[in-house]
Scaffold this motif. Structure first.
Motif, PDB file in Angstrom:
ATOM      1  N   MET A 160      37.059   1.593 -38.820  1.00 54.21           N
ATOM      2  CA  MET A 160      38.005   0.493 -38.839  1.00 54.21           C
ATOM      3  C   MET A 160      37.487  -0.698 -38.036  1.00 54.21           C
ATOM      4  N   VAL A 161      36.808  -0.429 -36.916  1.00 53.09           N
ATOM      5  CA  VAL A 161      36.299  -1.505 -36.082  1.00 53.09           C
ATOM      6  C   VAL A 161      35.265  -2.322 -36.853  1.00 53.09           C
ATOM      7  N   LEU A 162      34.403  -1.668 -37.601  1.00 54.91           N
ATOM      8  CA  LEU A 162      33.411  -2.383 -38.404  1.00 54.91           C
ATOM      9  C   LEU A 162      34.114  -3.277 -39.420  1.00 54.91           C
ATOM     10  N   GLY A 163      35.130  -2.772 -40.056  1.00 57.38           N
ATOM     11  CA  GLY A 163      35.881  -3.561 -41.028  1.00 57.38           C
ATOM     12  C   GLY A 163      36.495  -4.792 -40.399  1.00 57.38           C
ATOM     13  N   GLN A 164      37.038  -4.640 -39.199  1.00 56.28           N
ATOM     14  CA  GLN A 164      37.619  -5.772 -38.491  1.00 56.28           C
ATOM     15  C   GLN A 164      36.548  -6.801 -38.158  1.00 56.28           C
ATOM     16  N   ARG A 165      35.373  -6.322 -37.819  1.00 56.32           N
ATOM     17  CA  ARG A 165      34.257  -7.226 -37.502  1.00 56.32           C
ATOM     18  C   ARG A 165      33.821  -7.989 -38.748  1.00 56.32           C
ATOM     19  N   ILE A 166      33.725  -7.307 -39.878  1.00 55.55           N
ATOM     20  CA  ILE A 166      33.362  -7.961 -41.140  1.00 55.55           C
ATOM     21  C   ILE A 166      34.393  -9.033 -41.466  1.00 55.55           C
ATOM     22  N   ARG A 167      35.676  -8.674 -41.357  1.00 55.92           N
ATOM     23  CA  ARG A 167      36.759  -9.626 -41.658  1.00 55.92           C
ATOM     24  C   ARG A 167      36.680 -10.844 -40.732  1.00 55.92           C
ATOM     25  N   ALA A 168      36.489 -10.615 -39.452  1.00 55.56           N
ATOM     26  CA  ALA A 168      36.443 -11.717 -38.491  1.00 55.56           C
ATOM     27  C   ALA A 168      35.287 -12.669 -38.785  1.00 55.56           C
ATOM     28  N   LEU A 169      34.124 -12.113 -39.064  1.00 55.41           N
ATOM     29  CA  LEU A 169      32.960 -12.953 -39.360  1.00 55.41           C
ATOM     30  C   LEU A 169      33.156 -13.717 -40.664  1.00 55.41           C
ATOM     31  N   ARG A 170      33.719 -13.051 -41.664  1.00 55.18           N
ATOM     32  CA  ARG A 170      33.978 -13.708 -42.953  1.00 55.18           C
ATOM     33  C   ARG A 170      34.933 -14.880 -42.765  1.00 55.18           C
ATOM     34  N   LYS A 171      36.023 -14.627 -42.049  1.00 51.81           N
ATOM     35  CA  LYS A 171      37.010 -15.688 -41.834  1.00 51.81           C
ATOM     36  C   LYS A 171      36.434 -16.831 -41.008  1.00 51.81           C
ATOM     37  N   ALA A 172      35.594 -16.506 -40.041  1.00 57.84           N
ATOM     38  CA  ALA A 172      34.978 -17.547 -39.223  1.00 57.84           C
ATOM     39  C   ALA A 172      34.112 -18.478 -40.062  1.00 57.84           C
ATOM     40  N   LEU A 173      33.568 -17.951 -41.135  1.00 60.37           N
ATOM     41  CA  LEU A 173      32.761 -18.766 -42.049  1.00 60.37           C
ATOM     42  C   LEU A 173      33.619 -19.476 -43.092  1.00 60.37           C
ATOM     43  N   GLY A 174      34.916 -19.170 -43.097  1.00 57.56           N
ATOM     44  CA  GLY A 174      35.812 -19.795 -44.061  1.00 57.56           C
ATOM     45  C   GLY A 174      35.663 -19.237 -45.463  1.00 57.56           C
ATOM     46  N   LEU A 175      35.199 -18.005 -45.573  1.00 58.12           N
ATOM     47  CA  LEU A 175      34.991 -17.371 -46.878  1.00 58.12           C
ATOM     48  C   LEU A 175      36.163 -16.470 -47.238  1.00 58.12           C
ATOM     49  N   THR A 176      36.484 -16.431 -48.511  1.00 62.60           N
ATOM     50  CA  THR A 176      37.444 -15.453 -49.009  1.00 62.60           C
ATOM     51  C   THR A 176      36.693 -14.161 -49.291  1.00 62.60           C
ATOM     52  N   GLN A 177      37.449 -13.098 -49.487  1.00 61.53           N
ATOM     53  CA  GLN A 177      36.808 -11.831 -49.867  1.00 61.53           C
ATOM     54  C   GLN A 177      36.072 -12.004 -51.183  1.00 61.53           C
ATOM     55  N   ALA A 178      36.656 -12.751 -52.105  1.00 62.01           N
ATOM     56  CA  ALA A 178      36.029 -12.963 -53.415  1.00 62.01           C
ATOM     57  C   ALA A 178      34.718 -13.727 -53.283  1.00 62.01           C
ATOM     58  N   GLN A 179      34.686 -14.726 -52.419  1.00 62.02           N
ATOM     59  CA  GLN A 179      33.453 -15.503 -52.230  1.00 62.02           C
ATOM     60  C   GLN A 179      32.353 -14.649 -51.615  1.00 62.02           C
ATOM     61  N   LEU A 180      32.714 -13.867 -50.601  1.00 61.53           N
ATOM     62  CA  LEU A 180      31.724 -12.983 -49.988  1.00 61.53           C
ATOM     63  C   LEU A 180      31.234 -11.966 -51.007  1.00 61.53           C
ATOM     64  N   ALA A 181      32.158 -11.383 -51.753  1.00 61.79           N
ATOM     65  CA  ALA A 181      31.796 -10.385 -52.768  1.00 61.79           C
ATOM     66  C   ALA A 181      30.841 -10.981 -53.796  1.00 61.79           C
TER      67      ALA A 181
END
Length: 106
Positions: free
Chosen positions: A1-22
């Protein structure tokens, strides 16, 4: 779960949606969602690709507890996370004033 939170935080910091990252990784958006929720654990190749797409080293992506002082980049990510999660304009204005004061800009 911690890794997932880290991925989410970094993605959001870049202003990316899940779809854009995917899309940048040639994954389905649901895969990114499952990584972030901790339902799936990315394999080594996926971790390497995620780190690259998120602009961090693999070691940084996997770093869950800072053992050394955080660098400017990591601190920026954490600040961005807090800012993006804040909806109240008064709170945001207070943050802005505090940052300006700390920098000596008034």
């Amino acid at each position: 779960m911690v890794l997932g939170q880290r991925i989410r935080a970094l993605r959001k910091a870049l202003g990316l949606t899940q779809a854009q990252l995917a899309e940048s990784l040639d994954y389905e958006p649901m895969t990114i969602s499952r990584f972030e929720r901790g339902e799936y654990s990315p394999g080594f190749d996926a971790l390497h690709q995620l780190a690259k797409a998120l602009g961090v080293s693999l070691a940084s992506l996997l770093q869950f507890e800072a053992k050394e002082p955080l660098g400017a980049g990591e601190l920026r990510h954490q600040l961005c996370d807090i800012i993006y999660e804040t909806e109240d304009p008064k709170v945001l204005m207070g943050m802005l004033k505090a940052i300006r004061k700390a920098k000596g800009d008034g």
